[in-house]
Design a protein around this motif. Structure first.
Motif, mmCIF file in Angstrom:
data_model
loop_
_atom_site.group_PDB
_atom_site.id
_atom_site.type_symbol
_atom_site.label_atom_id
_atom_site.label_comp_id
_atom_site.label_asym_id
_atom_site.label_seq_id
_atom_site.Cartn_x
_atom_site.Cartn_y
_atom_site.Cartn_z
ATOM 1 N N MET A 1 0.838 -1.200 0.000
ATOM 2 C CA MET A 1 0.000 0.000 0.000
ATOM 3 C C MET A 1 0.875 1.252 0.000
ATOM 4 N N LYS A 2 0.567 2.208 -0.871
ATOM 5 C CA LYS A 2 1.268 3.475 -0.879
ATOM 6 C C LYS A 2 0.614 4.413 0.123
ATOM 7 N N ILE A 3 1.397 5.348 0.620
ATOM 8 C CA ILE A 3 0.902 6.221 1.677
ATOM 9 C C ILE A 3 -0.328 7.015 1.225
ATOM 10 N N LEU A 4 -0.361 7.440 -0.040
ATOM 11 C CA LEU A 4 -1.483 8.254 -0.495
ATOM 12 C C LEU A 4 -2.754 7.436 -0.667
ATOM 13 N N ASP A 5 -2.644 6.100 -0.713
ATOM 14 C CA ASP A 5 -3.840 5.263 -0.802
ATOM 15 C C ASP A 5 -4.665 5.314 0.477
ATOM 16 N N PHE A 7 -5.731 7.843 2.203
ATOM 17 C CA PHE A 7 -6.761 8.881 2.316
ATOM 18 C C PHE A 7 -7.092 9.490 0.957
ATOM 19 N N GLY A 8 -7.953 8.811 0.227
ATOM 20 C CA GLY A 8 -8.377 9.304 -1.079
ATOM 21 C C GLY A 8 -9.118 10.617 -1.005
ATOM 22 N N THR A 9 -9.692 10.916 0.154
ATOM 23 C CA THR A 9 -10.478 12.150 0.284
ATOM 24 C C THR A 9 -9.623 13.401 0.117
ATOM 25 N N LEU A 10 -8.310 13.280 0.312
ATOM 26 C CA LEU A 10 -7.428 14.447 0.189
ATOM 27 C C LEU A 10 -6.698 14.495 -1.143
ATOM 28 N N LYS A 11 -6.969 13.535 -2.017
ATOM 29 C CA LYS A 11 -6.169 13.397 -3.233
ATOM 30 C C LYS A 11 -6.142 14.679 -4.071
ATOM 31 N N LYS A 12 -7.300 15.313 -4.230
ATOM 32 C CA LYS A 12 -7.363 16.529 -5.039
ATOM 33 C C LYS A 12 -6.471 17.626 -4.457
ATOM 34 N N ASP A 13 -6.515 17.786 -3.144
ATOM 35 C CA ASP A 13 -5.697 18.823 -2.497
ATOM 36 C C ASP A 13 -4.215 18.472 -2.574
#
Length: 324
Positions: A1-5, A7-13
């Motif tokens: 798992m990558k760290i950005l996986d 919290f998808g809710t913050l992906k746009k920011d």
């Protein structure tokens, strides 16, 4: 798992932070632009901007305002890596050539200086003096940590306390202030920013200990550099210090470390790594990392329940089990 996986809710920011990172280092000087872009393109986990954004969720979340903290903190981290690679004579980072190896030491140092300067220019757009005091104190401590690491190269007699103080300055502080400054920039209550600082400090300590463990336990593919790089560079890390406390192992390990020192960065560290892996140094270091994570989670316990708190908990768990 990558760290950005996590919290998808913050992906746009986070994607917007990434865009601003690249635009922030734009400069007419061709070589400086090329070297700075080379550094950013090497990638990274972008943990510090993520911590800023999550800290901001405990106050008045304003992405444009938080960018003036998130982008500078990642730039400061990146600049410190450029300088580290010069000091450590590192040829690769994250599997790619370092600025110093692709160009030279002088170019690398000036690239790092430029990125530091850009970071300070960006954060100056926020008028809150508390932000500037926190950041300036952290930068002073980081510089002291760098000098202490140079002082302790190949110092096998250093204490565990000395090691912990060094990684506090080199790694944990910047993660701690990333959490803290996100809350401060979002005008969260002071007590919340203090709890987030405590969380970030403990996660940062665990992060560096895990990093030191991975340097011994990981593969070149996982690390993006050969295992045992810390020892080749003279950096005596926590698992090594614990292994040296074993009377049955100490003299032989000291001899291996002396041989590595004599080879000046080109030594085979496989024998020393096997000795350390066979000691209880790995287990002791892992146990200390676990304790720091427990302290980080305890700091979060006092914060209100929301998605940001959940993400911070997940990051702490990720840090403590990561394999890259």
């Amino acid at each position: 798992m990558k760290i950005l996986d996590i919290f998808g809710t913050l992906k746009k920011d986070i994607d917007y932070v990434e865009q601003r990172l690249y635009s922030s280092i734009d400069v007419d000087q061709k070589l400086l632009s090329e070297t700075s872009l080379h550094l950013l393109k090497a990638g990274g986990k972008r943990l510090r901007p993520v911590f800023v954004l999550l800290g901001g969720k405990f106050g008045h979340y304003d992405l444009e305002r938080l960018l003036h903290v998130a982008v500078p903190l990642e730039l400061i981290h990146s600049a410190s890596l450029v300088h580290d690679d010069v000091i450590d004579d590192a040829s690769t980072r994250r599997g790619k050539a370092t600025v110093k190896s692709k160009w030279d030491n002088k170019i690398a140092m000036y690239t790092g200086d430029y990125i530091y300067a850009k970071a300070l220019t960006l954060v100056s757009k926020l008028e809150n003096p508390m932000i500037h005091r926190i950041l300036s104190k952290a930068l002073v401590q980081m510089s002291i940590g760098e000098m202490e690491q140079i002082r302790d190269f190949f110092n096998t007699d250093q204490s565990i306390r000395n090691y912990l103080l060094r990684i506090r300055r080199k790694t944990a502080l910047l993660i701690a202030v990333s959490c803290q400054l996100g809350a401060v920039a979002a005008e969260a209550p002071l007590e919340i920013s203090r709890l987030l600082y405590r969380y970030g400090y403990n996660v940062g300590m665990a992060f560096q200990i895990r990093d030191d463990l991975l340097d011994l336990k990981g593969t070149e593919k996982q690390l993006g550099k050969p295992p045992g790089s810390d020892m080749r560079q003279g950096n005596i890390t926590l698992p090594v210090l614990y292994a040296l406390q074993d009377p049955a192992l100490r003299e032989e390990l000291l001899q291996e470390l002396a041989n590595i020192h004599a080879k000046d960065g080109s030594a085979d560290t496989s024998r020393a790594i096997q000795m350390i892996l066979g000691s209880d140094g790995i287990q002791k270091a892992e146990q200390l990392a676990d304790r720091y994570i427990e302290k980080a989670l305890a700091a979060l316990h006092h914060l209100k329940d929301n998605k940001a708190k959940k993400h911070l908990q997940e990051i702490a768990y990720f840090v403590n089990r990561r394999a890259y």
